[in-house]
Design a protein around this motif. Structure first.
Motif, PDB file in Angstrom:
ATOM      1  N   THR A   1       0.849  -1.198   0.000  1.00 56.98           N
ATOM      2  CA  THR A   1       0.000   0.000   0.000  1.00 56.98           C
ATOM      3  C   THR A   1       0.886   1.250   0.000  1.00 56.98           C
ATOM      4  O   THR A   1       2.101   1.176   0.221  1.00 56.98           O
ATOM      5  CB  THR A   1      -0.893   0.050   1.255  1.00 56.98           C
ATOM      6  OG1 THR A   1      -0.032   0.201   2.389  1.00 56.98           O
ATOM      7  CG2 THR A   1      -1.738  -1.193   1.400  1.00 56.98           C
ATOM      8  N   VAL A   2       0.223   2.372  -0.193  1.00 51.22           N
ATOM      9  CA  VAL A   2       0.929   3.656  -0.170  1.00 51.22           C
ATOM     10  C   VAL A   2       1.644   3.823   1.180  1.00 51.22           C
ATOM     11  O   VAL A   2       2.832   4.155   1.244  1.00 51.22           O
ATOM     12  CB  VAL A   2      -0.071   4.804  -0.414  1.00 51.22           C
ATOM     13  CG1 VAL A   2       0.545   6.157  -0.103  1.00 51.22           C
ATOM     14  CG2 VAL A   2      -0.567   4.753  -1.855  1.00 51.22           C
TER      15      VAL A   2
ATOM     16  N   GLN B   1      -5.649  10.342   1.080  1.00 53.93           N
ATOM     17  CA  GLN B   1      -6.863   9.577   0.738  1.00 53.93           C
ATOM     18  C   GLN B   1      -6.534   8.216   0.135  1.00 53.93           C
ATOM     19  O   GLN B   1      -7.414   7.425  -0.165  1.00 53.93           O
ATOM     20  CB  GLN B   1      -7.687  10.357  -0.293  1.00 53.93           C
ATOM     21  CG  GLN B   1      -8.181  11.683   0.202  1.00 53.93           C
ATOM     22  CD  GLN B   1      -7.997  12.789  -0.838  1.00 53.93           C
ATOM     23  OE1 GLN B   1      -8.108  12.550  -2.034  1.00 53.93           O
ATOM     24  NE2 GLN B   1      -7.692  13.981  -0.371  1.00 53.93           N
ATOM     25  N   ARG B   2      -5.263   7.952  -0.086  1.00 58.00           N
ATOM     26  CA  ARG B   2      -4.888   6.736  -0.820  1.00 58.00           C
ATOM     27  C   ARG B   2      -4.028   5.788   0.009  1.00 58.00           C
ATOM     28  O   ARG B   2      -3.409   4.878  -0.530  1.00 58.00           O
ATOM     29  CB  ARG B   2      -4.063   7.125  -2.055  1.00 58.00           C
ATOM     30  CG  ARG B   2      -4.667   8.187  -2.877  1.00 58.00           C
ATOM     31  CD  ARG B   2      -5.214   7.616  -4.152  1.00 58.00           C
ATOM     32  NE  ARG B   2      -6.021   8.579  -4.862  1.00 58.00           N
ATOM     33  CZ  ARG B   2      -7.052   8.240  -5.604  1.00 58.00           C
ATOM     34  NH1 ARG B   2      -7.390   6.968  -5.720  1.00 58.00           N
ATOM     35  NH2 ARG B   2      -7.739   9.146  -6.224  1.00 58.00           N
TER      36      ARG B   2
ATOM     37  N   THR C   1      -4.351   3.266   1.910  1.00 53.45           N
ATOM     38  CA  THR C   1      -4.518   1.806   1.928  1.00 53.45           C
ATOM     39  C   THR C   1      -4.608   1.232   0.515  1.00 53.45           C
ATOM     40  O   THR C   1      -4.832   0.042   0.341  1.00 53.45           O
ATOM     41  CB  THR C   1      -5.787   1.423   2.717  1.00 53.45           C
ATOM     42  OG1 THR C   1      -6.892   2.122   2.124  1.00 53.45           O
ATOM     43  CG2 THR C   1      -5.661   1.804   4.185  1.00 53.45           C
ATOM     44  N   GLN C   2      -4.427   2.094  -0.480  1.00 52.99           N
ATOM     45  CA  GLN C   2      -4.491   1.623  -1.876  1.00 52.99           C
ATOM     46  C   GLN C   2      -3.139   1.043  -2.290  1.00 52.99           C
ATOM     47  O   GLN C   2      -2.086   1.538  -1.880  1.00 52.99           O
ATOM     48  CB  GLN C   2      -4.847   2.827  -2.763  1.00 52.99           C
ATOM     49  CG  GLN C   2      -5.161   2.453  -4.190  1.00 52.99           C
ATOM     50  CD  GLN C   2      -5.707   3.656  -4.971  1.00 52.99           C
ATOM     51  OE1 GLN C   2      -6.354   4.548  -4.418  1.00 52.99           O
ATOM     52  NE2 GLN C   2      -5.423   3.671  -6.267  1.00 52.99           N
ATOM     53  N   TYR C   3      -3.166  -0.033  -3.099  1.00 53.88           N
ATOM     54  CA  TYR C   3      -1.900  -0.597  -3.587  1.00 53.88           C
ATOM     55  C   TYR C   3      -1.225   0.410  -4.511  1.00 53.88           C
ATOM     56  O   TYR C   3      -1.872   1.012  -5.386  1.00 53.88           O
ATOM     57  CB  TYR C   3      -2.144  -1.909  -4.329  1.00 53.88           C
ATOM     58  CG  TYR C   3      -2.529  -3.026  -3.397  1.00 53.88           C
ATOM     59  CD1 TYR C   3      -1.638  -3.457  -2.417  1.00 53.88           C
ATOM     60  CD2 TYR C   3      -3.779  -3.625  -3.475  1.00 53.88           C
ATOM     61  CE1 TYR C   3      -1.996  -4.468  -1.523  1.00 53.88           C
ATOM     62  CE2 TYR C   3      -4.140  -4.631  -2.585  1.00 53.88           C
ATOM     63  CZ  TYR C   3      -3.248  -5.043  -1.613  1.00 53.88           C
ATOM     64  OH  TYR C   3      -3.601  -6.024  -0.728  1.00 53.88           O
TER      65      TYR C   3
ATOM     66  N   THR D   1      -1.697   0.565  -8.299  1.00 59.26           N
ATOM     67  CA  THR D   1      -2.958   0.998  -8.908  1.00 59.26           C
ATOM     68  C   THR D   1      -3.096   2.529  -8.938  1.00 59.26           C
ATOM     69  O   THR D   1      -4.116   3.058  -9.340  1.00 59.26           O
ATOM     70  CB  THR D   1      -4.168   0.414  -8.136  1.00 59.26           C
ATOM     71  OG1 THR D   1      -4.160   0.967  -6.817  1.00 59.26           O
ATOM     72  CG2 THR D   1      -4.087  -1.101  -8.055  1.00 59.26           C
ATOM     73  N   LEU D   2      -2.065   3.245  -8.525  1.00 58.92           N
ATOM     74  CA  LEU D   2      -2.130   4.717  -8.534  1.00 58.92           C
ATOM     75  C   LEU D   2      -1.856   5.250  -9.936  1.00 58.92           C
ATOM     76  O   LEU D   2      -1.212   4.580 -10.753  1.00 58.92           O
ATOM     77  CB  LEU D   2      -1.058   5.296  -7.601  1.00 58.92           C
ATOM     78  CG  LEU D   2      -1.151   4.984  -6.116  1.00 58.92           C
ATOM     79  CD1 LEU D   2       0.105   5.497  -5.413  1.00 58.92           C
ATOM     80  CD2 LEU D   2      -2.386   5.621  -5.505  1.00 58.92           C
TER      81      LEU D   2
ATOM     82  N   GLU E   1       0.389  10.320  -9.062  1.00 61.21           N
ATOM     83  CA  GLU E   1       0.311   9.905  -7.653  1.00 61.21           C
ATOM     84  C   GLU E   1       1.516   9.036  -7.287  1.00 61.21           C
ATOM     85  O   GLU E   1       2.094   9.168  -6.210  1.00 61.21           O
ATOM     86  CB  GLU E   1      -0.990   9.127  -7.413  1.00 61.21           C
ATOM     87  CG  GLU E   1      -2.233  10.010  -7.478  1.00 61.21           C
ATOM     88  CD  GLU E   1      -3.520   9.218  -7.688  1.00 61.21           C
ATOM     89  OE1 GLU E   1      -4.587   9.832  -7.617  1.00 61.21           O
ATOM     90  OE2 GLU E   1      -3.462   7.994  -7.945  1.00 61.21           O
ATOM     91  N   GLN E   2       1.879   8.160  -8.218  1.00 63.86           N
ATOM     92  CA  GLN E   2       3.041   7.292  -7.947  1.00 63.86           C
ATOM     93  C   GLN E   2       4.307   8.128  -7.762  1.00 63.86           C
ATOM     94  O   GLN E   2       5.143   7.834  -6.911  1.00 63.86           O
ATOM     95  CB  GLN E   2       3.261   6.308  -9.099  1.00 63.86           C
ATOM     96  CG  GLN E   2       2.202   5.236  -9.141  1.00 63.86           C
ATOM     97  CD  GLN E   2       2.597   4.057 -10.023  1.00 63.86           C
ATOM     98  OE1 GLN E   2       3.750   3.860 -10.342  1.00 63.86           O
ATOM     99  NE2 GLN E   2       1.604   3.290 -10.416  1.00 63.86           N
TER     100      GLN E   2
END
Ligand code: ATP
Length: 234
Positions: free
Chosen positions: A91-92, A125-126, A128-130, A133-134, A138-139
């Motif tokens: 995750t992030v 806001q990100r 818990t996102q992998y 997938t950004l 964002e990456q």
């Protein structure tokens, strides 16, 4: 802060950097611009301890640069590599925590995470996102934030604007100026010469492994040779 003298780096017979000399003063943004294959990534990887020089010297805060990447990182030089290289399946938040892997000051790490969310609000806001997938922009923000989590004195940014839409390029480069104003020295390698020169205190133009021009960034941006070769101005 960092001094390079007569640096050459080879891949077998290919000399990717030839007799490079440059100085990075603390608190500055230093930009290295050049076309594809000019040697920017080679310079960055050498400064991060990932490639060994064939000739020349590199000193950081008056001492020879160590030869292993983790020792270089421990001294306060952190590379944010080209194409970001995040851990796609973490995750992030986990990526950011990985950036602090040499530290054990829990409170400091927690404070720095908060500082990263303030620098790049979209990241909060990100969490818990992998990372895989950004979006590209964002990456890039996560990659820079991950680098900052090591609390570097010198941050090496290899083409942070690569593949980003113009508006995102602007917000990433604005963040770089902000990071520098908070005390981190920046070495920025960019093909995107215009902005990289305008924002640089000191700048260098690299062509087939050699420095062909140097000076204050905005001055180089006005140089007719640079304008023709890199800024598409005739
Ligand atoms: P780009 O913007 O395309 O990444 P760059 O300015 O970062 O370019 P480098 O990647 O440092 O340039 O490459 C400099 C030169 O070294 C190029 O001629 C490249 O082909 C060569 N080179 C880079 N990596 C290797 C490698 N692993 N083995 C052999 N040659 C390499």
């Amino acid at each position: 802060m960092l001094e390079i003298k007569g640096l050459s780096v080879k891949y077998g017979h290919i000399e990717a950097l030839r007799d490079i000399s440059l100085t990075i003063k603390p608190g500055r943004i230093v930009s290295v611009v050049g076309a594809n294959g000019a040697g920017k990534s080679t310079l960055m990887m050498t400064l991060a301890g990932a490639l060994l020089p064939a000739a020349g010297t590199i000193s950081f805060e008056g001492k020879p640069l160590p030869r292993r990447p983790h020792e270089v990182l421990g001294l306060g030089i952190c590379l944010v590599p080209e194409r970001r290289r995040l851990y796609a399946n973490l995750t992030v938040k986990e990526n950011l925590q990985m950036g602090a892997f040499l530290r054990n000051d829990k409170k400091g790490i927690a404070d720095d995470l908060e500082a990263m969310y303030a620098l790049f609000p979209v990241m909060k806001q990100r969490l818990t996102q992998y990372a895989g997938t950004l979006s590209g922009g964002e990456q890039q923000m996560v990659a820079i934030a991950r680098g900052l989590m090591s609390r570097p004195k010198l941050l090496l940014l290899d083409e942070p604007s690569l593949g980003l839409a113009p508006l995102l390029v602007e917000s990433v480069l604005d963040a770089v100026v902000d990071i520098c104003s908070r005390g981190t020295t920046i070495l920025l390698a960019e093909q995107n010469a215009n902005q990289a020169l305008e924002m640089a205190d000191d700048a260098f133009v690299l062509e087939t492994g050699r420095i062909v021009l140097s000076g204050p960034g905005p001055e180089l941006a006005e140089n007719p040779l640079v304008q023709q070769a890199y800024l598409g101005i005739k």
